[in-house]
Design a protein around this motif. Structure first.
Motif, PDB file in Angstrom:
ATOM      1  N   TYR A  77      -7.223   4.358   2.116  1.00 38.04           N
ATOM      2  CA  TYR A  77      -6.134   5.245   2.508  1.00 38.04           C
ATOM      3  C   TYR A  77      -6.563   6.219   3.598  1.00 38.04           C
ATOM      4  N   ASP A  92     -11.643   3.688  -1.156  1.00 36.67           N
ATOM      5  CA  ASP A  92     -10.253   3.335  -0.883  1.00 36.67           C
ATOM      6  C   ASP A  92     -10.083   3.079   0.605  1.00 36.67           C
ATOM      7  N   GLY A 130      -0.009   4.769  -0.980  1.00 34.59           N
ATOM      8  CA  GLY A 130      -0.552   5.626   0.059  1.00 34.59           C
ATOM      9  C   GLY A 130      -0.467   4.976   1.429  1.00 34.59           C
ATOM     10  N   ARG A 131      -0.889   5.758   2.418  1.00 37.56           N
ATOM     11  CA  ARG A 131      -0.858   5.301   3.801  1.00 37.56           C
ATOM     12  C   ARG A 131      -2.217   4.733   4.176  1.00 37.56           C
ATOM     13  N   TYR A 132      -2.197   3.575   4.838  1.00 39.72           N
ATOM     14  CA  TYR A 132      -3.446   2.905   5.223  1.00 39.72           C
ATOM     15  C   TYR A 132      -3.348   2.462   6.677  1.00 39.72           C
ATOM     16  N   VAL A 188      -1.497   9.999  -0.174  1.00 40.34           N
ATOM     17  CA  VAL A 188      -1.751   9.142  -1.338  1.00 40.34           C
ATOM     18  C   VAL A 188      -0.953   9.741  -2.485  1.00 40.34           C
TER      19      VAL A 188
END
Lengths: 214, 403
Positions: free
Chosen positions: B266, B264, B288-290, B270
């Motif tokens: 992220y 992933d 989620g945060r990326y 998530v």
């Protein structure tokens, strides 16, 4: 309410004994006159589905059963998206390559390239021979795989071996072991994460009830 | 010859569309309400764009044979990240974007006739890091569920950054195997992989770091955490307190630090939103945060935080259908305009247009076949049209209400 998918056949007795030890009684499935495929335990807290062993991971992957009991061989063959939780220690056998006792082959790599190998476990067989970089033609069969070499359709088979008696009675010998297998407790991943209806508690009870084999 | 749609494709008929639009209009209203703007990117995308983040496998992308290295998008985040950093540079952050689009994914593992085209709606909040942006994203998601009147939902929340960091004491290649086992909830592999018993205890603990947020946070805090990990834990705590303090109707929260993917992009929180009813449990969406993804698309590799979520329209539809909230019929015409004879068509079309333009947003259809008055009335009743307007060649009209 928890639903457990149970496999017909060799693992059923031990599965039912295990669940009985944690207070879930599905022994009605063992009654020869029983035709029901879905039964409740006496306390009405859990339900069991009686399905073919190949179908156990299907019901669990789709979430119709939160738990299931199935052999590792089938998990390895089908690679379902389920949580593998407990090695239940029963139903021990191994996935093996076998050939006619009268043949010259004594290991998988002795087999001639492009020969035929009969198996119910097409993916396991493929994985094994790909790993050896030995090109073979896998012939899918659904039962009595031993007839492959006997009739001359295939040089070898890949199949489950428990005592080895069937092989012996059919003049076959085991030449390679791919992996050992036992029954496993599996769970629907989402149900496992949400842990509703005391699922985790049941899993822990089963884990404790399993008698480790030395 | 029977012409069938391609394997895995489906046609949406007017009722399907009405139900889909019911869902999408509610989501869109929420997105607009939070100040998000719609972005439309191309259905076709370069494979290198899709795979840059490392979360898209080439085998799942349906490729276009006429164009080298081009496929149908399997998700929107990569496309939006590409578009946003290269074309929207200079826009003041944050950028609030939403999409409502079709995506394509090759059916997996030999499931017959597996669906290949899906519809998704989601948001991307770009250029804003921190707890408040995380909270906004989860609150927009909660608002979406509320607007769809979806009760009995759960929000399974993890933190990819924290889990990755908690896995760092494991040496490679063991770490990758453990991460995969945790992601797929394979406890038996954790029990059998060769490793020291202290590492095994840690791996087993990580797989089951899940439950009530306060409880899980306490269990994590009991581990020997480094300052960075402590900061993540305190951010998670702040986020959960912010959500609770906001007074918004959020789904029941399950903190689950085993919620990771094998691959992933992220870096922070998530989450998955799950519907659990007596019909079963379905993942309705995820996100989620990326914070590293956008830099991959930036010509100078500039880092820009981002967070988003996606809702799967088909899954929402499946969960909403049995609740009886979706429309069960297509929209009904308000008037049936019927020429009294063949020479009256011009007058009938003219009158129908007057009705349409009357400002009442009427749905007006014109009867196209000359039929007996009784047949016309039967047709109107069958189509649940409440009013017939008869028009003669000179444009005189006569209204008739049907019971």
């Amino acid at each position: 309410m928890i639903t457990v998918a149970l496999p017909k056949g060799g693992l059923l007795n031990d599965s039912i004994r295990l669940l009985k030890s944690i207070g879930l009684d599905f022994s009605a499935f063992l009654d020869d006159s029983n035709r029901q495929l879905e039964i409740w335990d006496a306390t009405h807290t859990a339900k069991a589905l009686l399905v073919r062993n190949y179908d156990v991971p299907v019901y669990v992957e789709y979430g119709q059963a939160q738990l299931g009991i199935v052999g590792y061989d089938i998990l390895r063959e089908k690679q379902p998206k389920v949580a593998h939780l407990v090695d239940l220690q029963f139903g021990q056998c191994r996935m093996s390559v076998a050939v006619k006792a009268s043949s010259p082959y004594r290991s998988s790599i002795d087999l001639p390239p492009h020969c035929r190998v009969a198996s119910k476990f097409v993916n396991c067989a493929n994985e094994h021979f790909n790993g050896l970089d030995l090109p073979v033609e896998i012939v899918p069969l659904y039962g009595s795989v031993e007839l492959g070499p006997i009739t001359g359709m295939s040089e070898a088979i890949v199949d489950l071996v428990a005592s080895g008696r069937t092989l012996k009675d059919n003049n076959l010998i085991e030449i390679d072991r791919l992996f050992e297998t036992t029954a496993r407790l599996i769970a629907h991943p989402l149900s496992y994460r949400l842990n509703l209806d005391g699922l985790q508690e049941r899993i822990e009870q089963i884990r404790t009830a399993v008698v480790p084999v030395a | 010859m029977v012409y069938q749609p391609p394997v895995g494709a489906r046609d949406l008929f007017p009722l399907d569309v009405a139900q889909k639009r019911w869902i999408e209009e509610r989501l869109q209203r929420v997105f607009h309400g939070w100040g998000y703007h719609r972005i439309i990117t191309s259905t076709l995308e370069r494979l290198d764009t899709l795979m840059a983040g490392g979360a898209v496998e080439q085998s799942t992308v349906i490729q276009v044979h006429d164009l080298e290295g081009v496929g149908l998008r399997p998700e929107l985040t990569a496309s939006i990240a590409r578009a946003a950093v290269t074309r929207m540079a200079g826009v003041n952050p944050p950028q609030r974007l939403y999409y409502n689009a079709n995506v394509f994914r090759r059916g997996d593992r030999g499931i017959q006739n597996h669906q290949q085209e899906f519809y998704q709606a989601g948001v991307e909040l770009l250029g804003s890091g921190g707890v408040s942006a995380d909270a906004e994203t989860l609150l927009v998601l909660s608002d979406c569920l509320k607007s769809l009147q979806l009760d009995s939902c759960y929000l399974v929340l993890g933190d990819a950054g924290l889990t990755r960091s908690l896995l760092s004491p494991f040496p490679e290649p063991l770490r990758t195997q453990i991460r995969e086992a945790i992601a797929t909830l394979d406890r038996i592999t954790l029990e059998t992989l060769p490793m020291a018993s202290s590492l095994r205890d840690r791996a087993l603990l990580l797989m089951d770091l899940r439950g009530q947020p306060a409880d899980v946070l306490q269990r994590v805090s009991s581990l020997d955490l480094d300052p960075e990990q402590r900061a993540i834990v305190s951010n998670l705590k702040a986020l959960i307190e912010l959500l609770e303090g906001s007074g918004a109707a959020t789904p029941a929260l399950i903190l689950d630090l085993s919620l990771v993917q094998v691959f992933d992009y992220y870096t922070g929180i998530v989450f998955e939103v799950v519907s659990a009813t007596n019909l079963g449990k379905f993942v309705l969406g995820q996100g989620g945060r990326y914070d590293q993804l956008l830099s991959l698309y930036h010509p100078q590799g500039e880092v820009c935080p981002g967070i988003g979520f996606v809702l799967n329209i088909e899954d929402l539809h499946q969960v909403l259908l049995p609740t009886g909230k979706l429309p069960l019929q297509t929209a009904v015409s308000d008037r049936l305009v019927v020429p009294t004879e063949a020479q009256a068509y011009a007058a009938a079309f003219a009158h129908a247009q007057v009705l349409r333009e009357s400002g009442d947003r009427l749905r007006v259809e014109v009867a196209l076949q000359e039929q007996s008055a009784a047949a016309i009335r039967d047709y109107a009743r069958q189509r649940r049209i409440a009013q017939i307007v008869w028009v003669n060649p000179s444009g005189e009209t006569q209204s008739e209400s049907l019971e």
